[in-house]
Design an enzyme around this catalytic site. Structure first.
Site, PDB file in Angstrom:
ATOM      1  CE  LYS A 209      -3.580   2.041   2.929  1.00 44.90           C
ATOM      2  NZ  LYS A 209      -4.542   1.768   4.005  1.00 44.90           N
ATOM      3  CD  GLU A 215       9.376  -5.966   7.346  1.00 46.07           C
ATOM      4  OE1 GLU A 215       9.048  -4.865   6.840  1.00 46.07           O
ATOM      5  OE2 GLU A 215       9.219  -6.242   8.553  1.00 46.07           O
ATOM      6  N   GLY A 270      -4.847  -2.484   5.406  1.00 49.71           N
ATOM      7  CA  GLY A 270      -4.050  -3.622   4.933  1.00 49.71           C
ATOM      8  C   GLY A 270      -4.711  -4.959   5.202  1.00 49.71           C
ATOM      9  NE  ARG A 271      -6.489  -4.582  11.388  1.00 50.25           N
ATOM     10  CZ  ARG A 271      -5.894  -3.410  11.540  1.00 50.25           C
ATOM     11  NH1 ARG A 271      -4.771  -3.154  10.895  1.00 50.25           N
ATOM     12  NH2 ARG A 271      -6.415  -2.469  12.307  1.00 50.25           N
ATOM     13  CD  GLU A 356      -1.845  -5.151  12.036  1.00 51.10           C
ATOM     14  OE1 GLU A 356      -2.483  -5.327  10.975  1.00 51.10           O
ATOM     15  OE2 GLU A 356      -0.616  -5.042  12.050  1.00 51.10           O
ATOM     16  CG  HIS A 387      -3.927 -36.841  15.859  1.00 46.29           C
ATOM     17  ND1 HIS A 387      -4.006 -38.159  16.248  1.00 46.29           N
ATOM     18  CD2 HIS A 387      -4.991 -36.618  15.024  1.00 46.29           C
ATOM     19  CE1 HIS A 387      -5.039 -38.730  15.637  1.00 46.29           C
ATOM     20  NE2 HIS A 387      -5.662 -37.808  14.907  1.00 46.29           N
ATOM     21  CE  LYS A 507       5.846  -0.874  10.379  1.00 45.96           C
ATOM     22  NZ  LYS A 507       4.872  -0.085   9.610  1.00 45.96           N
TER      23      LYS A 507
END
Ligand code: G6Q
Length: 543
Positions: A209, A215, A270-271, A356, A387, A507
Site C-alpha cells: 500500500k 521488508e 491492509g488487513r 491487529e 493429535h 519499526k
C-alpha cells in the site's frame, strides 16, 4: 461517534455481570437436558451458512442481554456510519470501506464528495485484463517466453490475505502456473521461493500500500537484482514487475511501468485488503470470474450484516459471543478450527484480522480501557490439531471457545474420507460440550486411579459453522463474517479497530539499530544494557 455512557456503566453490561454470576456454573449437559429443542433452536441459516451456537454457555436471557448491550452501545449507528463512508478510523481520520471493494456496479458510496464504486470496478477490470493475459500466455517476459511463475512480494495485510486465499482456492487455480509468496526480511524466504524459478518466466507482484515497507522494498530490490542477473537489461523490469499500491511516485521510481500499477485507496486497511488489487495473485490463480464470485460472497455477507436484525445476524451474534467469554468468563484465547485442508492458512490470516484490529488499550477518545479487549486467536485445521493441542482444550485448565468450520461437500471426494473428517468435527464439538463424567468412566470398568485422568469435564463451548462447499463465494462469506464480527466487538469496546499504532515502535527502534549493527563505533550505543550487549555480541560474531 464516541458513546456517551462508558461500557461498564451501561445498564446491559451491569445486568450481564449479575447474570454471569447466576449462569457461570450452568453446564451444557443441563442446558440441553432442559430444552430438547436447543440444538435446533439456537441455530441460524443465512446466505448459505448454517451457524449452530447452541453449544455455548448461554441462556435465552444471556442473548437478550448481549443484544441489549449491542443496542446500548450504538452498534446500529456504527454499522451505518461504516457503510456510509464516515471516517470511523478516527486516529487516522480515514473512512473504512472494504465493503466498497465488493459493492456491485451501480451502488453509490461517497467519500470526500466522490463516489468510489466506479473506481473500484475500473481497477477490477484492469486486474482482469492482466490476469487474463498471464493465464492465457499472452503476457510474455522480456525474452518472449510466457509467464509461468507468479511471485507476490508483500507482508502483513499485503501477504496474509493473498497466501490464505491462494491456498483456500487452490482447487480452482490454473495448475500450470506456480505461485510463491515472499514476505519475510529473512533472506531465506527469498532464496527458497526463487531457487527453482526461471527468471525469464517469472512475474513479480510488488504488493505494498505504502511502497515504503522495509521488508517488501528490500525483497523487491533483491528481486530486481535477481532478475537482472539473468536478463541483464533494465528494460526487462517492465515486463516482469507489476505493483499494487497507493503510491504512484514510489512505484515509478522503482522502475515499474505505472501502466502496470494497480491502485487502491487509503480507505482500505491492509488487513481488509485481500479483495482489493492486493488480491491480484488470487485473481491470476483463479481467474476474474471466480474472483468476482468471491467478491459476491463478501457482498452477500455485507448485506446480511447491514440488514439482518441483530438476533438473526451472524457476525453480530458471533461478535457478542466473543465478548461474552472475553469480558465475563475472562477467556483469553479463541481457537479457529477449520475441517477443510484448503483453509490451512485461515487461522494465521484471522490472527492479523482480529488481533491487529482489536488489540487496543484505549477507547476512541484515548481513555484507558477498564475491561479486556481483543482475545488471542489461533488454530490449525482438523483433524491434525486433534493429535496435538486439543488435549489442552479438552482437559486443560483454560477455557477456549472454538469455531469449528466445515463443508458438507468435499472438493476432492476420496473414498469415505469426507465422512471421517466431518464425523471428527462433530465429535469434537460434542466431546467438548458434554464431556464424560466419572460415573461414565467407571461404568467402563476403568480402575479407580485412572478415572480422574479419563474424565472430561465438558462445558467447553463452541460454534459450528457449516457451508455447502468451499467455493470462492463461500470464502468471501467466511472472511466477511469474521471482519464484521471483529467490527461488532470493536464497536462495543469503543476502540478504533482500524489503526495499528502498536507496530510502529518496533519499526522505529529497528531503524535505529540497523546502522549500529553495521558499524564498529562502540560509543554510539545508547540503549539499555541488555540491548547494548546483544548488539555487541552480534557484532563480535559477525565481524
Ligand atoms: C494491516 C497493516 C499491515 C500492513 C503491512 C504492509 O492492516 O497495516 O499489516 O498491511 O505493514 O504494509 P504495506 O502494504 O504498506 O507494505
Amino acid at each position: 461517534m464516541t458513546t456517551i455512557i462508558p461500557l461498564t456503566q451501561r445498564v446491559a453490561w451491569q445486568a450481564l455481570e449479575a447474570h454471569y454470576v447466576k449462569v457461570q456454573e450452568l453446564h451444557l449437559r443441563q442446558l440441553f437436558a432442559d430444552d430438547p429443542t436447543r440444538g435446533e433452536r439456537m441455530t441460524i441459516e443465512a446466505i448459505g451458512i448454517y451457524f449452530d451456537y447452541s453449544k455455548h454457555r448461554i441462556t435465552d436471557e444471556t442473548l437478550t442481554l448481549l443484544l441489549q448491550l449491542a443496542a446500548e452501545s450504538g452498534l446500529r449507528s456504527r454499522i451505518d456510519a461504516m457503510f456510509r463512508g464516515d471516517k470511523i478510523n478516527v486516529t487516522e481520520k480515514r473512512a473504512v470501506l472494504h465493503i466498497a471493494l465488493r459493492a456491485p456496479k451501480g451502488q453509490t458510496i461517497v467519500v470526500d464528495g466522490e463516489d468510489v464504486v466506479p473506481g473500484v470496478h475500473a481497477v477490477l477490470d484492469k486486474m482482469a485484463d492482466c490476469s487474463t493475459q498471464v493465464r492465457s500466455g499472452e503476457w510474455k517476459g522480456y525474452t518472449g517466453k510466457r509467464i509461468r511463475n507468479i511471485v507476490n512480494i508483500g507482508i502483513g495485510g499485503s501477504d496474509l490475505g493473498p497466501v490464505m486465499a491462494y491456498e483456500a482456492l487452490r482447487h480452482y487455480s490454473q495448475r500450470d502456473l506456480t505461485f510463491r509468496f515472499i514476505s519475510n526480511i529473512d533472506g531465506t524466504d527469498f532464496i527458497e521461493a526463487t531457487r527453482d524459478l526461471d527468471a525469464e518466466e517469472t512475474l513479480f507482484i510488488i504488493a505494498s500500500k505504502t511502497f515504503t515497507t522495509l521488508e517488501t522494498m528490500t525483497n523487491a530490490h533483491t528481486a530486481r537484482d535477481w532478475l537482472l542477473k539473468t536478463l541483464k537489461h533494465p528494460d526487462a523490469v517492465a515486463r516482469h514487475f507489476v505493483a499494487v499500491s497507493t503510491n504512484v511516485e514510489a512505484v515509478a521510481q522503482f522502475g515499474i511501468d505505472t501502466a502496470n500499477m494497480f491502485e487502491f485507496w487509503d480507505w482500505v486497511g491492509g488487513r481488509y485488503s485481500m479483495d482489493s488489487a492486493i488480491g491480484l495473485s488470487t485473481m491470476i490463480a483463479i481467474g476474474s470470474e471466480a474472483f468476482r464470485a468471491m467478491l459476491d460472497g463478501f457482498h452477500q455477507m455485507d448485506e446480511h450484516f447491514r440488514t439482518a436484525p441483530f438476533h438473526r445476524n451472524l457476525p453480530v451474534l458471533m461478535g457478542l459471543l466473543v465478548l461474552w467469554y472475553n469480558n465475563f468468563f475472562d477467556v483469553q484465547t479463541m481457537a479457529v478450527l477449520p475441517y477443510e485442508h484448503y483453509l490451512k492458512r485461515l487461522s494465521a490470516y484471522l490472527q492479523q484480522l482480529t488481533m491487529e484490529s482489536n488489540g487496543k488499550h484505549v477507547t476512541q477518545d484515548g481513555t484507558e480501557v477498564v475491561y479486556q479487549t481483543g482475545p488471542i486467536y489461533w488454530g490449525e485445521p482438523g483433524t491434525n490439531g486433534q493429535h496435538s493441542f486439543y488435549q489442552l482444550i479438552h482437559q486443560g485448565t483454560k477455557l477456549i471457545p472454538c469455531d469449528f468450520i466445515g463443508f458438507t461437500q468435499p472438493l476432492n471426494p476420496l473414498g469415505h474420507h469426507h465422512d471421517l473428517l466431518l464425523a471428527n468435527m462433530f465429535a469434537q464439538a460434542e466431546a467438548l460440550a458434554f464431556g464424560k463424567t466419572p460415573q461414565e468412566v467407571q461404568a467402563e470398568s476403568i480402575p479407580a486411579w485412572l478415572v480422574p485422568h479419563q474424565t472430561f469435564e465438558g462445558n467447553r463451548p463452541s460454534s459450528t459453522i457449516l457451508l455447502e462447499r468451499l467455493t470462492p463465494a463461500a470464502l468471501g462469506k467466511l472472511v466477511a463474517l469474521y471482519e464484521h464480527s471483529v467490527f461488532t466487538q470493536g464497536a462495543i469496546w469503543d476502540i478504533d479497530s482500524f489503526d495499528q499504532w502498536g507496530v510502529e515502535l518496533g519499526k522505529a527502534l529497528a531503524a535505529r539499530i540497523i546502522p549500529e549493527l553495521e558499524t564498529e563505533d562502540k560509543n554510539r550505543l545508547k540503549h539499555d544494557s541488555s540491548t547494548n550487549t546483544l548488539i555487541r555480541h552480534y557484532r563480535k560474531a559477525r565481524f
